[in-house]
Write a protein that holds these residues in place. Sequence first.
Motif, PDB file in Angstrom:
ATOM      1  N   THR A   1      35.090  28.923  53.978  1.00  0.00           N
ATOM      2  CA  THR A   1      34.880  29.971  52.979  1.00  0.00           C
ATOM      3  C   THR A   1      36.237  30.364  52.401  1.00  0.00           C
ATOM      4  O   THR A   1      37.184  30.622  53.155  1.00  0.00           O
ATOM      5  N   ARG A   2      36.307  30.414  51.077  1.00  0.00           N
ATOM      6  CA  ARG A   2      37.557  30.773  50.395  1.00  0.00           C
ATOM      7  C   ARG A   2      37.348  32.024  49.550  1.00  0.00           C
ATOM      8  O   ARG A   2      36.249  32.256  49.029  1.00  0.00           O
ATOM      9  N   ASP A   3      38.427  32.804  49.414  1.00  0.00           N
ATOM     10  CA  ASP A   3      38.354  33.996  48.570  1.00  0.00           C
ATOM     11  C   ASP A   3      38.588  33.612  47.113  1.00  0.00           C
ATOM     12  O   ASP A   3      38.713  32.424  46.770  1.00  0.00           O
ATOM     13  N   ALA A   4      38.641  34.623  46.251  1.00  0.00           N
ATOM     14  CA  ALA A   4      38.777  34.383  44.813  1.00  0.00           C
ATOM     15  C   ALA A   4      40.067  33.641  44.468  1.00  0.00           C
ATOM     16  O   ALA A   4      40.138  32.918  43.467  1.00  0.00           O
ATOM     17  N   ALA A   5      41.094  33.797  45.318  1.00  0.00           N
ATOM     18  CA  ALA A   5      42.382  33.136  45.073  1.00  0.00           C
ATOM     19  C   ALA A   5      42.427  31.731  45.663  1.00  0.00           C
ATOM     20  O   ALA A   5      43.428  31.028  45.513  1.00  0.00           O
ATOM     21  N   GLY A   6      41.344  31.319  46.317  1.00  0.00           N
ATOM     22  CA  GLY A   6      41.298  29.991  46.911  1.00  0.00           C
ATOM     23  C   GLY A   6      41.819  29.923  48.326  1.00  0.00           C
ATOM     24  O   GLY A   6      41.897  28.841  48.923  1.00  0.00           O
ATOM     25  N   GLU A   7      42.173  31.091  48.894  1.00  0.00           N
ATOM     26  CA  GLU A   7      42.679  31.131  50.258  1.00  0.00           C
ATOM     27  C   GLU A   7      41.511  31.093  51.259  1.00  0.00           C
ATOM     28  O   GLU A   7      40.461  31.708  51.036  1.00  0.00           O
TER      29      GLU A   7
END
Length: 241
Positions: free
Chosen positions: A197-203
């Motif tokens: 699972t990644r956040d909006a920043a791709g992290e």
Amino acid sequence: MSEAFDIYTLLFLVLAVVIFIRLRSVLGRRTGNERPPYDPYTRPQPKPGAPEGTVVALPQGRGAEAPVGREPGPSKEDIAERLERYAKADSPLGKSLTALIKADPSFDPAQFLDGAKTAYEMVVGAFAEGDGKTLKQLLGDDVLDGFSKAIAEREQRGETHQSTLVGIDKADIIEAELKDKQAYVTVKFVSELISVTRDAAGEIVDGDPKKVREVTDIWTFARDTSSRNPNWKLAATEAAN
């Protein structure tokens, strides 16, 4: 120059006529085996015996239609053959599956598990992609509500989820129950899964794109045996790890 032009022109015309006659003799013949012209407005015919719009379909079993002069339903030998690989006849599971087969003679554990594994793969993929349309076809109302809320919350946080099903190692029927005419069959899946699972920043906020995890899920499928609809839907889920 005009004579040379006329001679060359005549030669080309003769050559063109010869080629045309030869092509027509080969390509212009009809053998009677040609495919009919494609009609984009004609609805494709389903495969023989394949029910339309099924998800986890219960195919017609060997005891679905009784021969003339015999009592309807599968024989004891037929039931024992179906259960042989999945449960002992005198075990609680064997007795439950026997009752289910008698209520719905088309039920076959082997065919059911094939459909359940396909449904498992589809649900995992649809949840990761946020594909509500596919989930609606596969899930019962309660489970669909839970999955939909999880997808909505994930999207609200701006997160994306990726799941890769490496394979299903095991799929075993562990429980079966018949309440009135509603059948419930519980399957234990052991699978290998890569999820991240990644956040909006791709992290990355959860999971590992390079790590294969062994996941054990316990899913219960339900179907109304009095219905002509052969579809099973996911009625309950439980993660064992």
